[in-house]
Write a protein that holds these residues in place. Sequence first.
Motif, PDB file in Angstrom:
ATOM      1  N   PHE A  67       0.838  -1.196   0.000  1.00  0.00           N
ATOM      2  CA  PHE A  67       0.000   0.000   0.000  1.00  0.00           C
ATOM      3  C   PHE A  67       0.877   1.251   0.000  1.00  0.00           C
ATOM      4  O   PHE A  67       1.965   1.269   0.573  1.00  0.00           O
ATOM      5  N   ILE A  68       0.362   2.299  -0.637  1.00  0.00           N
ATOM      6  CA  ILE A  68       0.983   3.617  -0.537  1.00  0.00           C
ATOM      7  C   ILE A  68       0.379   4.308   0.675  1.00  0.00           C
ATOM      8  O   ILE A  68      -0.834   4.478   0.765  1.00  0.00           O
ATOM      9  N   THR A  69       1.238   4.700   1.592  1.00  0.00           N
ATOM     10  CA  THR A  69       0.809   5.213   2.886  1.00  0.00           C
ATOM     11  C   THR A  69       1.385   6.602   3.112  1.00  0.00           C
ATOM     12  O   THR A  69       2.501   6.899   2.676  1.00  0.00           O
ATOM     13  N   LEU A  70       0.648   7.455   3.797  1.00  0.00           N
ATOM     14  CA  LEU A  70       1.128   8.762   4.216  1.00  0.00           C
ATOM     15  C   LEU A  70       1.556   8.716   5.670  1.00  0.00           C
ATOM     16  O   LEU A  70       0.844   8.183   6.524  1.00  0.00           O
ATOM     17  N   VAL A  71       2.711   9.285   5.932  1.00  0.00           N
ATOM     18  CA  VAL A  71       3.227   9.401   7.295  1.00  0.00           C
ATOM     19  C   VAL A  71       3.390  10.882   7.613  1.00  0.00           C
ATOM     20  O   VAL A  71       4.057  11.605   6.872  1.00  0.00           O
ATOM     21  N   LEU A  72       2.796  11.331   8.696  1.00  0.00           N
ATOM     22  CA  LEU A  72       2.812  12.742   9.065  1.00  0.00           C
ATOM     23  C   LEU A  72       3.893  13.017  10.096  1.00  0.00           C
ATOM     24  O   LEU A  72       4.143  12.201  10.991  1.00  0.00           O
ATOM     25  N   ASP A  73       4.519  14.165   9.965  1.00  0.00           N
ATOM     26  CA  ASP A  73       5.430  14.638  11.006  1.00  0.00           C
ATOM     27  C   ASP A  73       4.600  15.477  11.986  1.00  0.00           C
ATOM     28  O   ASP A  73       4.539  16.698  11.892  1.00  0.00           O
ATOM     29  N   GLU A  74       3.943  14.799  12.903  1.00  0.00           N
ATOM     30  CA  GLU A  74       3.068  15.454  13.857  1.00  0.00           C
ATOM     31  C   GLU A  74       3.471  15.113  15.274  1.00  0.00           C
ATOM     32  O   GLU A  74       4.234  14.180  15.520  1.00  0.00           O
ATOM     33  N   GLU A  75       2.935  15.869  16.206  1.00  0.00           N
ATOM     34  CA  GLU A  75       3.280  15.678  17.607  1.00  0.00           C
ATOM     35  C   GLU A  75       2.676  14.386  18.138  1.00  0.00           C
ATOM     36  O   GLU A  75       1.530  14.045  17.845  1.00  0.00           O
ATOM     37  N   VAL A  76       3.473  13.654  18.914  1.00  0.00           N
ATOM     38  CA  VAL A  76       2.999  12.435  19.554  1.00  0.00           C
ATOM     39  C   VAL A  76       2.398  12.814  20.898  1.00  0.00           C
ATOM     40  O   VAL A  76       3.099  13.302  21.789  1.00  0.00           O
ATOM     41  N   THR A  77       1.109  12.618  21.023  1.00  0.00           N
ATOM     42  CA  THR A  77       0.416  12.974  22.268  1.00  0.00           C
ATOM     43  C   THR A  77       0.067  11.758  23.107  1.00  0.00           C
ATOM     44  O   THR A  77      -0.434  11.887  24.221  1.00  0.00           O
ATOM     45  N   ASN A  78       0.320  10.570  22.574  1.00  0.00           N
ATOM     46  CA  ASN A  78      -0.037   9.338  23.273  1.00  0.00           C
ATOM     47  C   ASN A  78       1.227   8.529  23.514  1.00  0.00           C
ATOM     48  O   ASN A  78       1.946   8.179  22.580  1.00  0.00           O
ATOM     49  N   ASP A  79       1.506   8.244  24.767  1.00  0.00           N
ATOM     50  CA  ASP A  79       2.709   7.470  25.100  1.00  0.00           C
ATOM     51  C   ASP A  79       2.661   6.073  24.507  1.00  0.00           C
ATOM     52  O   ASP A  79       3.697   5.409  24.372  1.00  0.00           O
ATOM     53  N   ASP A  80       1.453   5.586  24.135  1.00  0.00           N
ATOM     54  CA  ASP A  80       1.352   4.255  23.541  1.00  0.00           C
ATOM     55  C   ASP A  80       2.176   4.136  22.267  1.00  0.00           C
ATOM     56  O   ASP A  80       2.593   3.048  21.885  1.00  0.00           O
ATOM     57  N   ASP A  81       2.394   5.245  21.575  1.00  0.00           N
ATOM     58  CA  ASP A  81       3.051   5.213  20.280  1.00  0.00           C
ATOM     59  C   ASP A  81       4.569   5.289  20.364  1.00  0.00           C
ATOM     60  O   ASP A  81       5.237   5.426  19.344  1.00  0.00           O
ATOM     61  N   ILE A  82       5.134   5.238  21.557  1.00  0.00           N
ATOM     62  CA  ILE A  82       6.584   5.339  21.728  1.00  0.00           C
ATOM     63  C   ILE A  82       7.172   3.941  21.901  1.00  0.00           C
ATOM     64  O   ILE A  82       6.638   3.108  22.640  1.00  0.00           O
ATOM     65  N   ARG A  83       8.291   3.695  21.246  1.00  0.00           N
ATOM     66  CA  ARG A  83       8.986   2.408  21.327  1.00  0.00           C
ATOM     67  C   ARG A  83      10.352   2.610  21.971  1.00  0.00           C
ATOM     68  O   ARG A  83      11.049   3.574  21.657  1.00  0.00           O
ATOM     69  N   ILE A  84      10.696   1.700  22.848  1.00  0.00           N
ATOM     70  CA  ILE A  84      11.884   1.835  23.692  1.00  0.00           C
ATOM     71  C   ILE A  84      13.014   0.994  23.100  1.00  0.00           C
ATOM     72  O   ILE A  84      12.849  -0.206  22.843  1.00  0.00           O
ATOM     73  N   TYR A  85      14.191   1.638  22.919  1.00  0.00           N
ATOM     74  CA  TYR A  85      15.371   0.925  22.421  1.00  0.00           C
ATOM     75  C   TYR A  85      16.587   1.299  23.255  1.00  0.00           C
ATOM     76  O   TYR A  85      16.841   2.476  23.530  1.00  0.00           O
ATOM     77  N   GLN A 125       0.711  -4.385  30.892  1.00  0.00           N
ATOM     78  CA  GLN A 125       0.068  -5.655  30.584  1.00  0.00           C
ATOM     79  C   GLN A 125      -0.605  -5.629  29.217  1.00  0.00           C
ATOM     80  O   GLN A 125      -0.723  -6.650  28.550  1.00  0.00           O
ATOM     81  N   SER A 126      -1.049  -4.433  28.802  1.00  0.00           N
ATOM     82  CA  SER A 126      -1.721  -4.318  27.510  1.00  0.00           C
ATOM     83  C   SER A 126      -0.746  -4.335  26.350  1.00  0.00           C
ATOM     84  O   SER A 126      -1.144  -4.384  25.194  1.00  0.00           O
ATOM     85  N   GLY A 127       0.561  -4.288  26.660  1.00  0.00           N
ATOM     86  CA  GLY A 127       1.551  -4.355  25.601  1.00  0.00           C
ATOM     87  C   GLY A 127       1.913  -3.032  24.982  1.00  0.00           C
ATOM     88  O   GLY A 127       2.628  -2.998  23.992  1.00  0.00           O
ATOM     89  N   VAL A 128       1.402  -1.919  25.514  1.00  0.00           N
ATOM     90  CA  VAL A 128       1.732  -0.605  24.975  1.00  0.00           C
ATOM     91  C   VAL A 128       2.522   0.173  26.009  1.00  0.00           C
ATOM     92  O   VAL A 128       2.492  -0.117  27.211  1.00  0.00           O
ATOM     93  N   ALA A 129       3.258   1.193  25.547  1.00  0.00           N
ATOM     94  CA  ALA A 129       4.146   1.946  26.432  1.00  0.00           C
ATOM     95  C   ALA A 129       3.336   2.799  27.405  1.00  0.00           C
ATOM     96  O   ALA A 129       2.320   3.386  27.063  1.00  0.00           O
ATOM     97  N   LYS A 130       3.845   2.850  28.647  1.00  0.00           N
ATOM     98  CA  LYS A 130       3.285   3.707  29.690  1.00  0.00           C
ATOM     99  C   LYS A 130       4.450   4.407  30.386  1.00  0.00           C
ATOM    100  O   LYS A 130       5.567   3.889  30.437  1.00  0.00           O
ATOM    101  N   LYS A 131       4.187   5.608  30.905  1.00  0.00           N
ATOM    102  CA  LYS A 131       5.229   6.276  31.669  1.00  0.00           C
ATOM    103  C   LYS A 131       4.684   6.650  33.044  1.00  0.00           C
ATOM    104  O   LYS A 131       3.505   6.989  33.186  1.00  0.00           O
TER     105      LYS A 131
END
Length: 867
Positions: free
Chosen positions: A573-591, A749-755
């Motif tokens: 698929f052709i997908t659009l990715v936006l350079d926008e502010e992340v307001t939800n900690d769920d969308d952060i990945r830890i490395y 427990q839900s598998g998404v990032a929390k702070k």
Amino acid sequence: MMEITFAGEVARRFGAKHRFAVTTPNEAIRALCQLLPGFRAFLTSAHEKGIFFQIITSNQEEGITYDDLELGCQSFTLVPVITGNFFGLFGGSGGGFLSILAGIALVAFAMTGFGFVTFGGIGTISAGIQTATMALGLGLLFTGVASLFAPGAPTGSKNIREGRDADDAVSGGAAPVAANGQPIPLLFGEYLVSRMPVISSYIKDNEGFYMGLVSEGDIEGFASGGAKENLYLDGLIAKNSVLSNVELTDGTQTSKVITNVDSAGFSISVNAPFNPQGGDYDDNDNSVANSQVTRTFTQAEADFVRVRLSVGPCFQSRTRSNKDGSEQNYRDYTEKDGSGGADNPTHMVIRIFDGDGNLRHDKDDLIFELQTSTKLHEYEFDISGFPTPISIQVTRVDRRGPRGPVTDTGKTSQRQYSWTKGPVQWVSADVRWAEKLVYPFSSLLALRFRAGEFSRFPQVQVRLKGLKLPTINSSLQVKYAYSNNPAYVLLALLTDPRYGAGQRVYTIDGVQHIQAGIRMRDIDLASFKRAAKYCNKHKIEFNGYVNRDSDALELFRGIASTFQAQMIYAGGFITLVLDEEVTNDDDIRIYSSANTIGDSSGDSAASHFSYEGSARRARSTAVEVSYIEPAEFYKERKTLIEDAELIDRYGYNLTNVRALGCTNEDQARRMGRYTLASNTLSTDTVSFKVGPDGAMLIPGDICLILDPLKTGLVSGGRIKGTTSSTILTDRPLTNTDYSGSCFVYVYGQSGVAKKYPVTSVSTTGVISIAGSFGSDRPTTMDMWGIVKEEPNQQSRKNPMYRVQSVKEEGDGTYSVIGIKYDKAKFPFVNGGDSTTLKSGNYSRSFSASRKLTVNPAKISFSLRTPD
């Protein structure tokens, strides 16, 4: 329309019912990952919590396998399954292990198309892109081609061609006369069309006729106020007293609908004067050639040419005087009674030559003897079938000027005779075709107006609302309606089979042909819907006129840059990715070094991450943005964004940017603030290598990089154990002050990032949080990361990065490149001119012993002139 049902924990977290215009479970999961915050992160990490899934469709009530994800269905249910309940699930003979699906694999198939050996590979990213590129024929190698920061935005640099092709197409002018092979213009949004290709423009019986090709259809029509407020001739609003007829088609016609204007023709503006040669009337100077002008045109298959001459007065005046008064009358120029007459009235000759040099028309009887004022004369010639080029030759053959006055005196009266000869001007030649052409699926503007109001054929300008575009509703259904949303403009250009890159199916002699292109099913509609919402929220519009050839990819990227987006090709698929502010900690990945692959030269943390930074001179401190101002008759204007603190820090570095399709100063200034903030805050990139979980990353994802060499402390690893309010880490922690705005990131427990806020840290590896984890308590071997955050500014030592590209290396590993993400950028970009850019603390100090170049109390200077 597919009905999607969630059960158990999935329903509690994301809602039980959803409806989307999709056909397969794979498309549905992709849409859900785009539109439901945290859903993708939940699926990606659910297997680490022992949660797997079963998908029950309207076709297979016993559950489907990975091979069935692309099979169509009318509904499906996503059921979470806890480890231990695999075999004999739901009791059917088809149930069992193969119908249990891992969330990470569902995301892999839906979002990226990578797949794994464990779950059945479906091709690498490079192979997937190559296959799609060959099929679409457009070279859509989007991933890794451009950064997320305004890719394709036209710049003013003389040495950089970035975005210049798109800029020329949107901003450049087209030829005034439609020529064979000229592209059909495209009108998007509301705009003043000023250089549309001219199909027909001629003058007949002192009435002007005009037909222009506005745009590919179908369009919305006149802007607010209709024709009387949006139609201009030579820059002045066209009055009803001048116009006799206005017709506009919306581009849906398939038969001839404009009847008041011939369907093809053009006007050759000449405006050549003809003066009498040979001196005064009584002279005999034959050495001076007659005044002669020739014009040639090459348009084949023309049928008629009309020559328009403006002829000045030519007459003889007789004034008779006696004791009772005087009387004056006008006579033929050559009248001899009493005056003896004159033998040189205005005499014009028109000759038509074909392409072989043959004289086809010779009109030599154009003699004007009694004309008391300047009049317009028109002469039409049949030229059908003549070889081209065709030449029109106009000659003035009357020699010498007018005769001087003559007086005849009698006994009781006197007669005074005088002759007048005015100038002659060849105004224009109008060429027409006899065919009645339809111009289907094209918007046409036709006018009739009084030609006597203009000395030449006027420039026609009209303000219109443009193309109806594919728009997407909340259920991902596509409907066509007028819109100036740039996300929908881009969608139209990608998928339209006539003017865009869409797949075209047509039939010739009963045989169906397919021209490779992009289908609507090749588009990630959910990402375009998300982009459209972003544009509406920030009042980003695209109002422009595309009237020149352009490289397709350059134009696509240029339009995407108007709303800070990047196009990628992933998962088919052709997908659009936006350079926008992340307001939800769920969308952060830890490395950290705990889940990345170190360099082969060593196993220390130093070999896990590498960085590159931009030069100081590349950091913009001022941005000049060009845009179109409707209030000034759609002229280009510039607006300047500057930052005094950045200028003091880096010097004055000016960047010139053109905002494509921008007709609003606020939108232009927002783009300038975005460019300024991105070039200043996003100053470095990180690259690292990960294992199979790297297949889950796509451009736009936010990663928290916990590199001890960057943060100056041990800040990330894996969890050895937990209590309700503490974490036991896998390594000793740095002895430093963690008081203040310190947070620990974990996967719950839900598998998404929390702070969680940190209250204390022990060097033995214990982190205590404020409050408790509650039911979302992290488990052993999960990732953790500790950072220090400020409310509106990101710490320089604890940066986050936005993924720019992901590349499979072929050995089961993935190389990731990310660009520094700084949340301070977004309040500045979206907050208007009243906000300030928070770029970190900065001060400049000077030694007390330093000698200043300028004494602020006294300045003296002198001027010296060179010898």
